[in-house]
Enzyme design. Structure first.
Site, PDB file in Angstrom:
ATOM      1  N   MET A 172      -9.176  12.823 -19.632  1.00 18.48           N
ATOM      2  CA  MET A 172      -8.818  11.405 -19.717  1.00 18.48           C
ATOM      3  C   MET A 172      -7.495  11.192 -20.454  1.00 18.48           C
ATOM      4  O   MET A 172      -6.650  10.401 -20.035  1.00 18.48           O
ATOM      5  CB  MET A 172      -9.939  10.631 -20.424  1.00 18.48           C
ATOM      6  N   LYS A 191       6.352  -5.770  -5.289  1.00 11.01           N
ATOM      7  CA  LYS A 191       4.925  -6.108  -5.443  1.00 11.01           C
ATOM      8  C   LYS A 191       4.250  -5.056  -6.331  1.00 11.01           C
ATOM      9  O   LYS A 191       4.841  -4.004  -6.625  1.00 11.01           O
ATOM     10  CB  LYS A 191       4.248  -6.183  -4.071  1.00 11.01           C
ATOM     11  N   TYR A 225     -12.402  21.173 -18.975  1.00 11.26           N
ATOM     12  CA  TYR A 225     -13.686  20.826 -18.357  1.00 11.26           C
ATOM     13  C   TYR A 225     -13.923  21.647 -17.095  1.00 11.26           C
ATOM     14  O   TYR A 225     -13.028  21.807 -16.262  1.00 11.26           O
ATOM     15  CB  TYR A 225     -13.697  19.351 -17.951  1.00 11.26           C
ATOM     16  N   ARG A 227      -2.880  -4.316  11.741  1.00 11.42           N
ATOM     17  CA  ARG A 227      -3.427  -4.697  10.436  1.00 11.42           C
ATOM     18  C   ARG A 227      -3.351  -6.221  10.370  1.00 11.42           C
ATOM     19  O   ARG A 227      -4.339  -6.892  10.584  1.00 11.42           O
ATOM     20  CB  ARG A 227      -2.629  -4.011   9.303  1.00 11.42           C
TER      21      ARG A 227
HETATM   22  C1  PLP Z   1       5.278  -5.902   4.932  1.00  7.82           C
HETATM   23  C2  PLP Z   1       5.855  -4.871   4.048  1.00  7.82           C
HETATM   24  N1  PLP Z   1       7.167  -4.665   4.049  1.00  7.82           N
HETATM   25  C3  PLP Z   1       7.747  -3.710   3.272  1.00  7.82           C
HETATM   26  C4  PLP Z   1       6.989  -2.905   2.458  1.00  7.82           C
HETATM   27  C5  PLP Z   1       7.645  -1.826   1.641  1.00  7.82           C
HETATM   28  O1  PLP Z   1       7.257  -0.567   2.117  1.00  7.82           O
HETATM   29  P1  PLP Z   1       7.860   0.777   1.501  1.00  7.82           P
HETATM   30  O2  PLP Z   1       7.379   0.838   0.100  1.00  7.82           O
HETATM   31  O3  PLP Z   1       7.334   1.854   2.356  1.00  7.82           O
HETATM   32  O4  PLP Z   1       9.333   0.623   1.563  1.00  7.82           O
HETATM   33  C6  PLP Z   1       5.605  -3.080   2.429  1.00  7.82           C
HETATM   34  C7  PLP Z   1       4.778  -2.206   1.594  1.00  7.82           C
HETATM   35  O5  PLP Z   1       3.669  -1.883   1.842  1.00  7.82           O
HETATM   36  C8  PLP Z   1       5.028  -4.078   3.245  1.00  7.82           C
HETATM   37  O6  PLP Z   1       3.699  -4.276   3.258  1.00  7.82           O
END
Ligand code: PLP
Length: 383
Positions: free
Chosen positions: A327, A59, A279, A155
């Site tokens: 930057m 992701k 800066y 969550r």
């Molecule tokens: C449901 C879920 N599984 C797996 C992962 C992967 O986590 P990590 O990057 O700590 O391995 C995430 C990442 O946030 C997640 O939200």
């Protein structure tokens, strides 16, 4: 304002200056080198440590590493991929990725279900409204659902008291071909906290009597929690070669960093003691100091919060950041690296300066510094 003293800085000439340089393909030297061989090594390590099937979590554009390129590099051996949402999944399908792709947040609207079925995507169900939406929607193909339990992170995920019933309703809906039971750890990166063992116990109790595969472990779970049940694991950060732990951990030592954030020195000057750099004059030279300026800044994703002393590698030697990150540029101390000059290569993080070191200095986590990367072109090796 700091006045220009008699010992004010003198810029060193760039003897390598080439007036035809602009004609070459290479321009600004800030780049991220992505080692796909290291990515495969880390994926295999997740499998080896767990003996489980592994969904590579790619992701957020593979945590800044490029989701399509990473998926293509892993596709021949990966059991599947996990992304946050359907937009990310469709990008993979459009690139020809045929492996299973799990939507970790499931769907946001019932209208996505038709696309999920059409593109054979796997889908998390974490809320009762999603279960109801599946029950009400006509589908042409049955779905693979990962049914998420809230085992203590609070969550998303179903309450343990609703878990069995949700499972039975999914089966009874006739819309679902397969269910995987899952939950997510909140504190697996804290190796001495009880929370993870408690989450495992809640999960074990909730899945009693359900004959389905299960999945709990993210990267810290894979590396540090062998007792967690795991038909499937979901490594993210560890694939990119960064440790999720703040302390040294044996298995994490076996990870290979995938990204090298690199650039070059673009200017060098000598400062006498007592002169400010950058800066806000956040660094004042405590001794005569040779200052190198590097083409890398917070607009590239390098953390602006990184303080004086943050490690950096120049011409193969470790030295440190001095002054505030701007930057497009940052300054480093070249006093003890006399061989470094204009054009010298700089590693901001990679195999010698770990992203987790820079993150810790900047008061953040490697997840965030990877995801923040922008503007920097990515080059790939180890295809
Ligand atoms: C449901 C879920 N599984 C797996 C992962 C992967 O986590 P990590 O990057 O700590 O391995 C995430 C990442 O946030 C997640 O939200």
């Amino acid at each position: 304002m700091v006045p220009c003293g008699s010992g004010f800085s003198r810029e060193e000439p760039n003897t390598d200056f080439n007036p035809n340089h602009h004609k070459a393909a290479a321009m600004r030297p800030a780049r991220a080198l992505i080692d796909l061989q290291a990515l495969r090594h880390n994926y295999r390590l997740a499998r080896e440590l767990t003996g489980a099937k592994a969904l590579a979590v790619i992701k957020a554009d593979a945590y800044g590493h490029g989701a399509v390129r990473c998926a293509l590099a892993l596709e021949a051996e990966a059991d599947g991929f996990a992304v946050a949402c359907i937009e990310e999944a469709l990008e993979l399908r459009a690139a020809g990725i045929k492996a299973p792709v799990l939507l970790l947040e499931g769907f946001f609207e019932a209208s996505e279900l038709a696309l999920i079925a059409e593109h054979d995507l796997w889908c998390v169900v974490h809320s009762l409204w999603q279960l109801e939406a599946i029950e009400k929607t006509q589908l042409h193909k049955p779905l693979t659902i990962w049914l998420k339990l809230d085992s203590g992170m609070h969550r998303v995920g179903l309450h343990p008291k609703d878990y069995h019933e949700a499972y039975q309703r999914l089966l009874a809906s006739g819309k679902v071909a397969r269910i995987v039971l899952m939950s997510h750890f909140a504190r697996a990166d804290e190796l001495d906290a009880d929370a993870t063992a408690q989450q495992i116990a809640v999960f074990e109790a909730a899945r009693q009597g359900l004959a389905a595969e299960c999945s709990l472990r993210n990267s810290p779970g894979v590396l540090g929690w062998p007792q967690a049940p795991s038909d499937w694991v979901r490594p993210g950060l560890m694939l990119y070669g960064a440790t999720p732990f703040e302390v040294a951990q044996a298995e994490a030592e076996r990870l290979q960093p995938v990204m090298t954030l690199q650039s070059r020195v673009l200017s060098v000057r000598e400062l006498p003691a007592g002169e400010p750099v950058g800066y806000g004059a956040k660094f004042v030279s405590p001794r005569p100091t040779r200052v190198g300026v590097v083409a890398m800044g917070y607009a590239d994703g390098y953390p602006r919060q990184a303080p004086n002393g943050t490690p950096v590698l120049v011409a193969g030697k470790r030295t440190q950041l001095i002054g505030r990150v701007s930057m497009d540029m940052l300054s480093i101390d070249l006093t003890d690296v006399p061989e470094a000059t204009v054009g010298s290569p700089v590693e901001l993080w990679g195999k010698h300066v770990l992203a987790s070191e820079v993150a810790a200095q900047a008061g953040t986590i490697p997840y965030q510094i990877f995801c923040n990367l922008k503007r920097v072109p990515r080059d790939y090796i180890g295809e």
